[in-house]
Structure formats: structure tokens, C-alpha cells
Motif scaffolding. Structure first.
Motif: not given
Length: 121
Positions: A36-51
Motif C-alpha cells: 500500500x505504501x511502496x509498490x503503488x508509488x513505484x508503479x505510478x512513477x515508473x515503467x520497465x522495472x522488475x524486481x
């Protein structure tokens, strides 16, 4: 292997150490915080990343986890770091001990040779 016309992906080994705030949470609260706090920010600001995420606390006290990020390019990687820095992940839940960033088989591309590896890519 990337073609001549494409840049190789950027791989970042993010060496992190858990902080007291993270350790005070239950496992369920930790999953919820990431979802709820980390991954939504990553998904909203980035594309083309995997972890991928590796636990290392069994073997190291300085680095408790390694989060491996692969980004399509340097811009995607920069956006990822900017996004993470704006969440509690950065310096509240985890201390970022070090970032080791590189491209796989960069020397082979530089010198026009085949990669030396035990696994063919």
C-alpha cells in the motif's frame, strides 16, 4: 542478449538493512506496507522495472536484504530511485547501505567478445 540498437538493461543490487520501525511490525503489517505504501508509488512513477528480493539476515548483520532491480534503461532506474525515496521504504523501514549498479556482460559488449559465464544468456 540485447541487439546492437538497444541499450542493455540496468541492474541494481540494492543492499539494505532493516530499521527498528520495520522490525516492530508484524509480518502482515510489513506485507501491507509494501503493497500500500511502496509498490503503488513505484508503479505510478515508473515503467520497465522488475524486481526480486533476497533475505540475507541469516548470514550478514550489515546487510539484511538485497533487492535486485532491473530497469529497461537509466531513466527508468532513476525514476525508480526517486519513487522509493518518497516512500517510508527509504530511511524509515530500511537503510540503503549501498547500491551496486551495472549492466550484465558490459565488458563483452565493450570488447566485442562473447560473455564468459557458466550459464549461457
Amino acid at each position: 542478449m540485447p541487439t546492437e540498437d538497444t541499450a542493455p538493461p540496468v541492474t541494481a543490487f540494492m543492499l539494505i538493512k532493516t530499521m527498528p520501525e520495520w522490525l516492530a511490525m508484524t509480518p502482515e503489517e510489513r506485507v501491507n506496507a509494501l503493497e500500500t505504501q511502496v509498490m503503488p508509488a513505484v508503479k505510478a512513477r515508473t515503467s520497465g522495472v522488475r524486481s526480486r528480493f533476497y533475505d540475507t539476515e541469516f548470514y550478514s548483520t550489515r546487510v539484511t536484504d538485497v533487492w535486485v532491480w532491473e530497469a529497461d534503461d537509466h531513466d527508468a532506474y532513476q525514476l525508480l530511485i526517486d519513487a522509493l525515496r518518497e516512500t517510508p521504504f527509504w530511511d524509515r523501514y530500511f537503510e540503503v547501505v549501498d547500491l551496486l549498479v551495472g549492466t550484465e556482460n558490459g565488458y563483452a559488449r565493450t570488447y566485442g567478445t562473447a560473455p564468459v559465464a557458466t550459464i549461457s544468456t
